[in-house]
Every structure is written in structure tokens, then in C-alpha cells.
Design a protein around this motif. Structure first.
Motif, PDB file in Angstrom:
ATOM      1  N   ASP A 143      16.831  38.244  40.758  1.00  0.00           N
ATOM      2  CA  ASP A 143      15.733  37.061  41.593  1.00  0.00           C
ATOM      3  C   ASP A 143      14.853  37.734  41.614  1.00  0.00           C
ATOM      4  O   ASP A 143      14.514  38.106  43.288  1.00  0.00           O
ATOM      5  N   THR A 144      13.533  37.298  41.127  1.00  0.00           N
ATOM      6  CA  THR A 144      11.829  37.259  41.845  1.00  0.00           C
ATOM      7  C   THR A 144      11.904  36.857  42.774  1.00  0.00           C
ATOM      8  O   THR A 144      10.780  37.031  43.235  1.00  0.00           O
ATOM      9  N   ASN A 145      12.577  35.833  43.071  1.00  0.00           N
ATOM     10  CA  ASN A 145      12.022  35.616  44.213  1.00  0.00           C
ATOM     11  C   ASN A 145      12.898  36.113  45.342  1.00  0.00           C
ATOM     12  O   ASN A 145      13.030  35.345  46.842  1.00  0.00           O
ATOM     13  N   ASN A 146      14.036  36.548  45.570  1.00  0.00           N
ATOM     14  CA  ASN A 146      14.274  37.593  46.127  1.00  0.00           C
ATOM     15  C   ASN A 146      13.567  38.481  46.338  1.00  0.00           C
ATOM     16  O   ASN A 146      13.579  39.667  46.041  1.00  0.00           O
ATOM     17  N   ARG A 147      12.265  39.154  47.936  1.00  0.00           N
ATOM     18  CA  ARG A 147      11.430  39.907  48.111  1.00  0.00           C
ATOM     19  C   ARG A 147      11.857  41.303  48.043  1.00  0.00           C
ATOM     20  O   ARG A 147      11.452  42.759  47.902  1.00  0.00           O
ATOM     21  N   GLU A 148      12.875  41.378  49.054  1.00  0.00           N
ATOM     22  CA  GLU A 148      14.060  42.831  48.691  1.00  0.00           C
ATOM     23  C   GLU A 148      14.622  42.882  47.149  1.00  0.00           C
ATOM     24  O   GLU A 148      14.101  44.662  47.253  1.00  0.00           O
ATOM     25  N   GLN A 149      14.365  42.769  46.918  1.00  0.00           N
ATOM     26  CA  GLN A 149      14.932  42.935  45.408  1.00  0.00           C
ATOM     27  C   GLN A 149      13.323  43.303  44.808  1.00  0.00           C
ATOM     28  O   GLN A 149      13.645  44.608  44.024  1.00  0.00           O
TER      29      GLN A 149
END
Length: 376
Positions: A143-149
Motif C-alpha cells: 500500500d503506497t499510502n502506508n508510510r511504514e510499509q
């Protein structure tokens, strides 16, 4: 009919058959051996002397091969392989060279058994198909909106770089810069132009911990507003046309005379001259302004109103101009600071590659990115 005449260098050699195959393998292995020690968490830095007499200190495979001058065609192909990997993916330039060298090395026993090269290539093709299946089986969506990932992905790229000793700082800077310049251009479509709107600026002085992303831009130019005698009525007229819209700051790619600076200063307007076109486009996008070429054509809607703070800061022995805290800027500058130019150059290599890699792999259906590694 007269046969064509070919003029060759006196040192030109012609090889064919088994001798040419073994020479190609040897050249490819030599290129791979050059950067073999720069791979992995215990990678070592290479100290190179560039054509201009400067010293390059890096463990980036592509940066090393870019400074090497080779004449063997097989070695040139290996270097081109690294360049292609950098342009298409943005990472893995060292790994692809080492893998290519090993693939050619293990092919040597088959050539000694008189296997035809096309048979060996078919075997490699089957191995590639199996490798792709394995990679697909272990791959998972991000998920490009998940900063942690996204930070985990970036950190996996910089784990072998010089910057890994600074923790997640570089990954944070790169991700923040890419997210800042990203623009939604349609349903499921995203434009990430890190070449034009995410500039990497290196300033000697300070520490690595001082590095940050400016939500706006930085201009390495001095403010100048000296008072001189009156010069031409045309200059005063242009300044009055600009002052009529009451801007706080005027930026121009052209020159700015001392007289014009005087008139603008009297009107309470700061002025910056001789700006690069790319910097000007970046500042305009960050501030919501429109670049106008004639003062007679200025409209109220052309004035940028999204800038938060304009300031001049002395860093080291130089003065730098900052335009920061912009509202929804869509442009940024990654400000790198370090104790020496060598450290800055090495950090700069990572900070130019990582945003481009993120821009090319952010999962959008359409990503238009204009990127090219600058060699400085």
C-alpha cells in the motif's frame, strides 16, 4: 568491382570462436570483480580519481562503473547493463553486474564441453522462467499510502549504502520528498516528476542530522538591494507595474540591475535574480505562482500566495535563501548537510536514486516520471 578499404587502428585485434568467447567471459568477470566488494552490509567504499582530478568515494556500483574507461566490447556491455538497470529500476546496479559475471563464469565449463552457446542460453531462459515463478509466489502487494510499509521498502534499498549508518533518516527524507511532489492527475493515475520538482541541494557545513525536506524550495543566491543613482525610466515603470500587485518577493531568471533592486526595495519587495529555469519552475509550483515574461501581462491570479516563510540563512560561509512551509506545494528540495563534500556526494547518490525508484514503483496505473541521474 573494387573492394572496400577499411582503415583500422594499429592495435586492433580480431578474435573469433572459442578464443573470443573466453575473452568475453574474462572481461565480464573483471568488471564484476571490480564492484564485488561493494555489495552487502559489509560493503567497502571505493576511492576513484575522476577525469577532472577530483576524488570520488562511493560504494554505489553504477557510480563506480560510470567513472571507469574500458575498451573491451564485452566490458562495455556490462557497464551498459548497469546503466540500463539504473534507468529502468533505480536499484540493484551492483547485483545485476555480479549476477551477470557469475552466469558467464558458470557457462565456461559448458563451452569446454563443446556445447553451443544457443543451447546454454536456452538453459538460462528456463532458469529465468522458474525464478520468475518463485518471485511471484513470494511477492505481496504494498500500500503506497502506508508510510511504514514504504519505509521498510526504502530501508531495504539503502541497507548496503553508506547512508545506512544514519538509521532511517535518508529513507524518511526520500519518502517525504516523493509524497510531496506526487500529484493525482486522474482516477488511479499519479504524476511523480522528481527530476523537475524534487531537487537535491548539497551544502557543506553542519551534520547529517540537519538534513531535511523543505516544503517549498531553496535558492543558493544572495539577496541584493543596493541603492544607486537613477538610471532609466523604463526600469522604474516596470518596477511600478510589479509593485502594483504588492508582492513580497520577485524572482527572475534574468539579470536585475541595481536600480531595479532599489525601486523594488523601496516598495517593500525582495528580489532574487539569475535563477535557473528548473529552480524557477519548482518555486512557482510550490508557491502556486505563474511565470510571466512581461510586466505588462501580470494578472492578480499570477501571484503565488501559498508560500509560508521566506528567509535568508547563513550556513557555513555562504548565504542561502529558503522558501518553506508552503501550502500543498507539490515541489520540494531535499537539503543535505554534512561535514565534508565526500560524505555529501555519497549521500547525494542515494538521495538521487531512491526518490526515482519510489516514483517508478509507487503502484499507480500511470506514472510519468522524468528522471536522469546527474553526474556531479
Amino acid at each position: 568491382m573494387q573492394l572496400p578499404v577499411t582503415v583500422l587502428n594499429a592495435n586492433t585485434k580480431r578474435e573469433q570462436g572459442r578464443k573470443a568467447q573466453l575473452a568475453n567471459i574474462m572481461a565480464a568477470k573483471a568488471v564484476a570483480d571490480i564492484i564485488r566488494t561493494t555489495l552487502g552490509p559489509r560493503s567497502m567504499l571505493k576511492m576513484l580519481l575522476d577525469p577532472n582530478g577530483g576524488i570520488v568515494l562511493t560504494n554505489d556500483g553504477h557510480a563506480i562503473l560510470r567513472e571507469i574507461d574500458v575498451t573491451h566490447p564485452a566490458a562495455k556491455s556490462m557497464i551498459q547493463l548497469s546503466r540500463t538497470q539504473d534507468e529502468e529500476v533505480g536499484d540493484g546496479t551492483t547485483s545485476v553486474i555480479i549476477l551477470a559475471g557469475e552466469l558467464l563464469h558458470v557457462a565456461e565449463p559448458f563451452l569446454e564441453k563443446n556445447l553451443h552457446p544457443t543451447v546454454i542460453v536456452k538453459g538460462y531462459a528456463k532458469a529465468l522462467a522458474d525464478a520468475v515463478k518463485i518471485v511471484d509466489s513470494v511477492a505481496f502487494p504494498i500500500d503506497t499510502n502506508n508510510r511504514e510499509q514504504m519505509l521498510n521498502v526504502v530501508n531495504s534499498c539503502v541497507a548496503t549504502k553508506f547512508t545506512h549508518r544514519f538509521g532511517t533518516l535518508m529513507a524518511e527524507l526520500a519518502l517525504t520528498a516523493v509524497q510531496t511532489v506526487a500529484m493525482e492527475v486522474g482516477p488511479g493515475q499519479r504524476e511523480i516528476d522528481v527530476k523537475n520538482y524534487a531537487k537535491v541541494e548539497k551544502i557543506p557545513g553542519g551534520t547529517i542530522e540537519d538534513c531535511r525536506v523543505l516544503r517549498g524550495g531553496q535558492l543558493g543566491y544572495y539577496l541584493k538591494a543596493a541603492l544607486l543613482k537613477a538610471e532609466e525610466d523604463a526600469v522604474q515603470k516596470m518596477c511600478e507595474q510589479i509593485a502594483a500587485f504588492k508582492p513580497d518577493l520577485v524572482i527572475t531568471e534574468k539579470g536585475l540591475s541595481d536600480l531595479a533592486a532599489h525601486f523594488l526595495t523601496k516598495a517593500g519587495i525582495s528580489a532574487i535574480r539569475r535563477l535557473r529555469k528548473t529552480d524557477n519552475n519548482r518555486i512557482a509550483r510550490a508557491c502556486g505562482a505563474t511565470i510571466v515574461h512581461r510586466t505588462e501581462e501580470i494578472r492578480e491570479s499570477d501571484i503565488g500566495t501559498k508560500a509560508g516563510l521566506f528567509e535568508v540563512v547563513k550556513i557555513g560561509d555562504e548565504f542561502f535563501t529558503f522558501i518553506v512551509d508552503c501550502e500543498d506545494p507539490k515541489a520540494c528540495t531535499i537539503l543535505l548537510q554534512g561535514a565534508s563534500k565526500d560524505i555529501l556526494n555519497e549521500v547525494g547518490v542515494a538521495m538521487e536514486v531512491i526518490p526515482r525508484t519510489l516514483a517508478q514503483n509507487c503502484g499507480a496505473n500511470v506514472i510519468r516520471t522524468l528522471t536522469k541521474l546527474r553526474a556531479k
